[in-house]
Each structure stands twice: as C-alpha cells, then as structure tokens.
Design an enzyme around this catalytic site. Structure first.
Site, PDB file in Angstrom:
ATOM      1  N   LYS A 247      66.958  11.663  65.785  1.00  0.00           N
ATOM      2  CA  LYS A 247      67.599  10.714  66.706  1.00  0.00           C
ATOM      3  C   LYS A 247      69.007  11.189  67.064  1.00  0.00           C
ATOM      4  CE  LYS A 247      64.261   7.783  67.288  1.00  0.00           C
ATOM      5  NZ  LYS A 247      63.553   7.773  68.561  1.00  0.00           N
TER       6      LYS A 247
ATOM      7  N   TYR B  95      63.958  12.021  60.159  1.00  0.00           N
ATOM      8  CA  TYR B  95      63.788  11.113  61.309  1.00  0.00           C
ATOM      9  C   TYR B  95      65.152  10.817  61.938  1.00  0.00           C
ATOM     10  CZ  TYR B  95      63.203   6.648  63.795  1.00  0.00           C
ATOM     11  OH  TYR B  95      63.245   5.642  64.724  1.00  0.00           O
TER      12      TYR B  95
ATOM     13  N   ASP C  45      49.986  14.437  75.355  1.00  0.00           N
ATOM     14  CA  ASP C  45      51.069  14.666  74.399  1.00  0.00           C
ATOM     15  C   ASP C  45      52.283  15.122  75.203  1.00  0.00           C
ATOM     16  OD1 ASP C  45      52.836  15.945  72.525  1.00  0.00           O
ATOM     17  OD2 ASP C  45      51.167  15.976  71.106  1.00  0.00           O
TER      18      ASP C  45
ATOM     19  N   ASN D  36      55.162  -0.157  55.924  1.00  0.00           N
ATOM     20  CA  ASN D  36      56.366   0.238  55.186  1.00  0.00           C
ATOM     21  C   ASN D  36      57.485  -0.764  55.410  1.00  0.00           C
ATOM     22  OD1 ASN D  36      55.440   2.791  54.255  1.00  0.00           O
ATOM     23  ND2 ASN D  36      55.652   3.549  56.365  1.00  0.00           N
TER      24      ASN D  36
ATOM     25  N   ASN E   7      66.700  -3.875  63.788  1.00  0.00           N
ATOM     26  CA  ASN E   7      65.336  -4.000  63.239  1.00  0.00           C
ATOM     27  C   ASN E   7      64.463  -4.893  64.120  1.00  0.00           C
ATOM     28  OD1 ASN E   7      67.100  -3.094  61.020  1.00  0.00           O
ATOM     29  ND2 ASN E   7      65.264  -3.256  59.789  1.00  0.00           N
TER      30      ASN E   7
ATOM     31  N   THR F 195      69.563   3.892  62.467  1.00  0.00           N
ATOM     32  CA  THR F 195      69.517   4.907  61.414  1.00  0.00           C
ATOM     33  C   THR F 195      70.568   6.001  61.660  1.00  0.00           C
ATOM     34  OG1 THR F 195      68.033   6.258  60.085  1.00  0.00           O
ATOM     35  CG2 THR F 195      67.753   6.433  62.446  1.00  0.00           C
TER      36      THR F 195
ATOM     37  N   SER G 202      68.316   4.548  67.279  1.00  0.00           N
ATOM     38  CA  SER G 202      68.101   3.661  66.140  1.00  0.00           C
ATOM     39  C   SER G 202      69.391   3.505  65.349  1.00  0.00           C
ATOM     40  CB  SER G 202      67.038   4.310  65.244  1.00  0.00           C
ATOM     41  OG  SER G 202      67.065   3.751  63.959  1.00  0.00           O
TER      42      SER G 202
HETATM   43  P1  NAD Z   1      55.265   3.159  67.938  1.00  0.00           P
HETATM   44  O1  NAD Z   1      54.816   4.204  66.996  1.00  0.00           O
HETATM   45  O2  NAD Z   1      54.547   1.865  67.957  1.00  0.00           O
HETATM   46  O3  NAD Z   1      55.274   3.740  69.434  1.00  0.00           O
HETATM   47  C1  NAD Z   1      55.541   5.093  69.720  1.00  0.00           C
HETATM   48  C2  NAD Z   1      54.419   5.594  70.604  1.00  0.00           C
HETATM   49  O4  NAD Z   1      54.648   6.972  70.895  1.00  0.00           O
HETATM   50  C3  NAD Z   1      53.047   5.507  69.945  1.00  0.00           C
HETATM   51  O5  NAD Z   1      52.150   4.821  70.800  1.00  0.00           O
HETATM   52  C4  NAD Z   1      52.624   6.970  69.759  1.00  0.00           C
HETATM   53  O6  NAD Z   1      51.230   7.130  69.901  1.00  0.00           O
HETATM   54  C5  NAD Z   1      53.409   7.665  70.857  1.00  0.00           C
HETATM   55  N1  NAD Z   1      53.709   9.075  70.620  1.00  0.00           N
HETATM   56  C6  NAD Z   1      54.294   9.649  69.535  1.00  0.00           C
HETATM   57  N2  NAD Z   1      54.403  10.978  69.721  1.00  0.00           N
HETATM   58  C7  NAD Z   1      53.902  11.247  70.948  1.00  0.00           C
HETATM   59  C8  NAD Z   1      53.750  12.434  71.715  1.00  0.00           C
HETATM   60  N3  NAD Z   1      54.124  13.626  71.251  1.00  0.00           N
HETATM   61  N4  NAD Z   1      53.195  12.347  72.951  1.00  0.00           N
HETATM   62  C9  NAD Z   1      52.801  11.151  73.449  1.00  0.00           C
HETATM   63  N5  NAD Z   1      52.907   9.998  72.766  1.00  0.00           N
HETATM   64  C10 NAD Z   1      53.460  10.045  71.535  1.00  0.00           C
HETATM   65  O7  NAD Z   1      56.826   2.939  67.678  1.00  0.00           O
HETATM   66  P2  NAD Z   1      57.803   1.834  68.254  1.00  0.00           P
HETATM   67  O8  NAD Z   1      58.179   0.942  67.142  1.00  0.00           O
HETATM   68  O9  NAD Z   1      57.246   1.269  69.491  1.00  0.00           O
HETATM   69  O10 NAD Z   1      59.063   2.738  68.556  1.00  0.00           O
HETATM   70  C11 NAD Z   1      59.397   3.182  69.849  1.00  0.00           C
HETATM   71  C12 NAD Z   1      60.678   3.994  69.776  1.00  0.00           C
HETATM   72  O11 NAD Z   1      61.710   3.183  69.216  1.00  0.00           O
HETATM   73  C13 NAD Z   1      60.603   5.221  68.879  1.00  0.00           C
HETATM   74  O12 NAD Z   1      61.349   6.245  69.493  1.00  0.00           O
HETATM   75  C14 NAD Z   1      61.261   4.789  67.601  1.00  0.00           C
HETATM   76  O13 NAD Z   1      61.821   5.884  66.914  1.00  0.00           O
HETATM   77  C15 NAD Z   1      62.325   3.862  68.133  1.00  0.00           C
HETATM   78  N6  NAD Z   1      62.787   2.861  67.144  1.00  0.00           N
HETATM   79  C16 NAD Z   1      61.885   1.977  66.612  1.00  0.00           C
HETATM   80  C17 NAD Z   1      62.310   1.047  65.662  1.00  0.00           C
HETATM   81  C18 NAD Z   1      61.344   0.077  65.038  1.00  0.00           C
HETATM   82  O14 NAD Z   1      61.694  -0.517  64.005  1.00  0.00           O
HETATM   83  N7  NAD Z   1      60.168  -0.163  65.590  1.00  0.00           N
HETATM   84  C19 NAD Z   1      63.662   1.001  65.274  1.00  0.00           C
HETATM   85  C20 NAD Z   1      64.546   1.897  65.859  1.00  0.00           C
HETATM   86  C21 NAD Z   1      64.092   2.820  66.803  1.00  0.00           C
HETATM   87  N1  UFG Z   2      61.906  -4.172  51.980  1.00  0.00           N
HETATM   88  C1  UFG Z   2      61.356  -4.758  50.855  1.00  0.00           C
HETATM   89  N2  UFG Z   2      60.011  -4.662  50.677  1.00  0.00           N
HETATM   90  C2  UFG Z   2      59.187  -4.010  51.565  1.00  0.00           C
HETATM   91  C3  UFG Z   2      59.768  -3.420  52.711  1.00  0.00           C
HETATM   92  C4  UFG Z   2      61.135  -3.506  52.880  1.00  0.00           C
HETATM   93  O1  UFG Z   2      62.047  -5.354  50.040  1.00  0.00           O
HETATM   94  O2  UFG Z   2      57.969  -3.949  51.339  1.00  0.00           O
HETATM   95  C5  UFG Z   2      63.356  -4.322  52.209  1.00  0.00           C
HETATM   96  C6  UFG Z   2      64.109  -3.003  52.323  1.00  0.00           C
HETATM   97  O3  UFG Z   2      64.517  -2.576  51.057  1.00  0.00           O
HETATM   98  C7  UFG Z   2      65.272  -3.416  53.237  1.00  0.00           C
HETATM   99  C8  UFG Z   2      64.672  -4.482  54.152  1.00  0.00           C
HETATM  100  O4  UFG Z   2      63.516  -4.959  53.469  1.00  0.00           O
HETATM  101  O5  UFG Z   2      66.280  -4.020  52.477  1.00  0.00           O
HETATM  102  C9  UFG Z   2      64.251  -3.945  55.510  1.00  0.00           C
HETATM  103  O6  UFG Z   2      63.398  -2.824  55.339  1.00  0.00           O
HETATM  104  P1  UFG Z   2      62.544  -2.212  56.554  1.00  0.00           P
HETATM  105  O7  UFG Z   2      61.728  -1.100  55.996  1.00  0.00           O
HETATM  106  O8  UFG Z   2      61.837  -3.300  57.270  1.00  0.00           O
HETATM  107  O9  UFG Z   2      63.656  -1.684  57.563  1.00  0.00           O
HETATM  108  P2  UFG Z   2      64.807  -0.598  57.359  1.00  0.00           P
HETATM  109  O10 UFG Z   2      66.089  -1.262  57.740  1.00  0.00           O
HETATM  110  O11 UFG Z   2      64.752   0.025  56.046  1.00  0.00           O
HETATM  111  O12 UFG Z   2      64.430   0.512  58.438  1.00  0.00           O
HETATM  112  C10 UFG Z   2      63.999   0.228  59.767  1.00  0.00           C
HETATM  113  C11 UFG Z   2      63.172   1.409  60.229  1.00  0.00           C
HETATM  114  C12 UFG Z   2      64.055   2.626  60.330  1.00  0.00           C
HETATM  115  C13 UFG Z   2      65.201   2.342  61.251  1.00  0.00           C
HETATM  116  C14 UFG Z   2      65.968   1.131  60.773  1.00  0.00           C
HETATM  117  C15 UFG Z   2      67.069   0.759  61.721  1.00  0.00           C
HETATM  118  O13 UFG Z   2      62.111   1.660  59.339  1.00  0.00           O
HETATM  119  O14 UFG Z   2      63.329   3.697  60.865  1.00  0.00           O
HETATM  120  O15 UFG Z   2      65.082   0.016  60.611  1.00  0.00           O
HETATM  121  O16 UFG Z   2      66.560   0.604  63.001  1.00  0.00           O
HETATM  122  F1  UFG Z   2      66.021   3.391  61.286  1.00  0.00           F
END
Ligand code: NAD
Ligand code: UFG
Length: 330
Positions: free
Chosen positions: A153, A149, A60, A198, A179, A127, A125
C-alpha cells in the site's frame, strides 16, 4: 453523457457496493475482476438491487488482456480496488503481494496513460500508519509498514505520488480506509470471506448465527478502558459515499491522501456487545493471547475528508452490525 467508471476488483466486498451506488447514480460501470476473492453471483445481485447491469470482464489486471477493456470502453475514471489483502498470507507469500498489488497498479496506470484516462481513486489503508505514534491519526502521521501487505500500500501511494509529480494533469485520490464493516441494506451484497474470517466483525457475525461456537478475543491487557483493542469501524455505505465525493471532487484533488473513518474507536468487547444487542443472543467469547502485529488503538482524524470532500460518516456501530447480520442471515 454518463461517465464510464472502471472498477478494478469490482466484484469484491467494497467494489460491489461501489458498483451499486454508481449504477444508482446513472454512471456506467465496468468491472474487471479475476474472482480470486469473489464470486460471479455478486454481479447478479448488483443487477437485482439496481435493475441495471455492470459490464464485466473476468481478467487479471496484471495481464496484457487488460488492454481489451480500455480498447472497448472509453474509461473516464478508474476506482482501483483490486488487491490481495490478507495480512497473514502476505507474510507467507510477499512476492505474490508485490506482484499482484504493485504490479497490478502499474499495469492499470500504463493503460490509463495509453488511453488518456487521468482520473484515479486508489484504495489505501490505515495499515500505512504502522504503529500509531499519536491518536487520532491524521494524514501527516508518518508511514511505516508492519507487513508486506502494508508495504504494497505504501509503495502504491509512492507510485501515484511520483506520477503526479511528473505530470500534474492526473487527478488522484488516495483514500485510506480504517475498518469497513456492514453491508448494503438490501442484504444482497456484503462481506463473506471463505472459511474462518480473520477480521473481527465477520467472525462475531458467524458466532451470532451459530456457525462458530465462540469469539477469540485477542488480548485484554492493552492500555484501553476495557483492555481490548480499539478500532475505527466505518459503515460500508459511508465508505462508499466518501468515494462518490472523491469522484465528484477529483479535479480539486492534488494526489491527496485522505482518511475515511468515523473518528470514533470501539473495543472488541463493545463490538461483541453490539452484536448481542442486534441479534438478541448471547455471544460467547474467550480471552486469548494478543495477535502478533496488532496495535492497541487505531482511529482516524477525519477533518481533512470533511474539508476536501465535504464528507463525514453518518452511521454508528449499531447500524453497521445490524446491516451485517441482515446480510449473513440472508
Ligand atoms: P476483496 O478481496 O473483497 O475485493 C478485492 C477484489 O479484487 C476481489 O474481488 C478479487 O477477486 C479482486 N482481485 C484481486 N487481485 C486481482 C487481480 N490481480 N486482477 C483482478 N482482480 C483481482 O477486498 P475489499 O475488502 O473489497 O478491498 C478492496 C480494496 O480495499 C483492497 O485494495 C484492499 O486492500 C483495500 N482495503 C480494504 C480494507 C478492508 O478491511 N476490507 C481495509 C483497508 C483497505
Ligand atoms: N480481533 C479479535 N478476534 C478476532 C479478530 C480480531 O479479538 O477473531 C481483534 C483484533 O485483535 C483487533 C480488532 O479485533 O483488536 C480488529 O481486528 P481486525 O482483524 O478486524 O482488523 P485490523 O484493524 O486488525 O485490520 C484491518 C485489516 C487490515 C487493515 C486495517 C486497517 O485486516 O488489513 O484493518 O484498515 F490494514
């Protein structure tokens, strides 16, 4: 000599793709992950794709044990993926998110300072932009958090900014992802959330392979051409090439925040349509009420990434969707 790159959260969705790309480009990869949102089998698949191995520590990043990693390896750069990322969970358990995401970064930075590592790429992100005031969103857009969240960030970006102000020998890249979707072409790694996803693409993927009956479309009354929400989906491999460029150009970055997107938005119905085309199957969907906290549209201006990193996305929505289907079918 080959550089040693530490990937925190390297067993996760984005980190595992990064590990593959780095190994394929002859970097040494060290992964630290507590596997809270990933599975150890990913490591085997990274090796299957690359015929090389990443060094793995199940630790961790908030724990003192993190020091072992820095003691045992001369880390040249960190790509800090590790974070919890479920928006809903962050609203229920804000403290957990502050501790894990902000506390985790602080611990990593402490170790970097102690062991003389100056280079870090941070996963931010879209976000951080909150509710868009204008589109496409450039990096000058104001920042605001609409959930804990997002707060984590923004706080992490501020910590990195303050660190750079204090000591500009650090080389810092803050990458703001839009995304990310899709998977590696091998179909051996990809995004596989536990339970019902989600996010849109993994959810529609489950409907496409018949695991879930239908997609819930969250709102069809937004101010968009078809009334459904629009997002900037980016292929995971494009996102990864953006990181490679950030790593290669890190000495020219002054703690810059850089958008990684395609600059093009797609609606929920367009994403469903793309899955129908790629799978050859009808995807049933139902219009449901809008989801709390969602915005109508969010897409990036990516000019800065082009200028600073000489990078732009090259894949389209069809590539993203077919690579995702290839992965989940396997
Ligand atoms: P993910 O959950 O698949 O990967 C994150 C990894 O971090 C996981 O394997 C988890 O086990 C590990 N982790 C979490 N807390 C930890 C800790 N305390 N110590 C050690 N390991 C830990 O997520 P991802 O989609 O690969 O996202 C990677 C990064 O990108 C994250 O910082 C996320 O916030 C950011 N991000 C992701 C998205 C997306 O849509 N996937 C969008 C914007 C930003
Ligand atoms: N949506 C649906 N049905 C679903 C899921 C999503 O209609 O079952 C719609 C949402 O309303 C939105 C679009 O699809 O209009 C995209 O939704 P996502 O949940 O795939 O993505 P978001 O843009 O809401 O959020 C994601 C991550 C956030 C991150 C953001 C920008 O979940 O953490 O992208 O990087 F901040």
């Amino acid at each position: 000599m080959n550089k040693n790159i530490l990937l925190t959260g390297g067993a996760g969705y984005i980190g595992s793709h990064m590990a593959v790309e780095l190994l394929n480009n002859n970097y040494n990869v060290i992964i630290v992950d507590n596997l809270i949102n990933s599975d150890k089998s990913v490591l085997k698949n990274i090796s299957r794709i690359t015929n090389k191995s990443a060094k793995f520590y199940k630790i961790d990043i908030c724990d003192d044990e993190l020091e072992t990693v820095f003691k045992e390896n001369k880390i040249d750069a960190v790509i800090h993926f590790s974070a919890l990322k479920a928006v809903g969970e962050s609203i229920e358990k804000p403290e957990l998110y502050y501790k894990n995401n902000i506390g985790g970064l602080e611990n990593v930075l402490e170790m970097m300072e102690k062991y003389d590592c100056n280079d870090i790429v941070f996963s931010s992100s879209a976000t951080v932009y909150g509710k868009p005031e204008y589109l496409p969103i450039d990096e000058q857009h104001s920042l605001s958090a609409i959930n804990p969240y997002g707060e984590t960030k923004i706080a992490c970006e501020e910590i990195l900014g303050a660190l750079y102000q204090e000591n500009n020998s650090y080389n810092i890249a803050i990458l703001r992802y839009f995304n990310p979707i899709g998977a590696h072409s091998s179909g051996l790694i990809g995004e596989n959330p536990q339970g019902l996803p989600n996010n849109l693409a993994p959810f529609v993927g489950k409907v496409a392979i018949g695991e879930v009956e239908k997609v819930s479309v969250f709102g069809d009354n937004y101010d968009t051409p078809d009334g459904t929400g629009i997002r900037d989906y980016i292929h995971i491999m494009d996102l990864i090439s953006g990181h490679m460029q950030a790593l290669k150009n890190i000495n020219n970055l002054q703690c810059d925040s850089i958008n990684l997107g395609t600059g093009k938005g797609y609606s929920v119905l367009e994403v469903i349509k793309a899955f129908e085309t790629a799978s050859g199957k009808k995807i049933p969907y139902e219009i449901c009420p809008p989801r709390d906290g969602d915005v109508a549209q969010c897409y990036a201006n990516c000019d800065f990434a082009k200028q600073k990193l000489n990078w732009q996305a090259k894949y389209g929505l069809d590539d993203m969707v077919s690579s995702h289907l290839n992965w989940i079918k396997k």
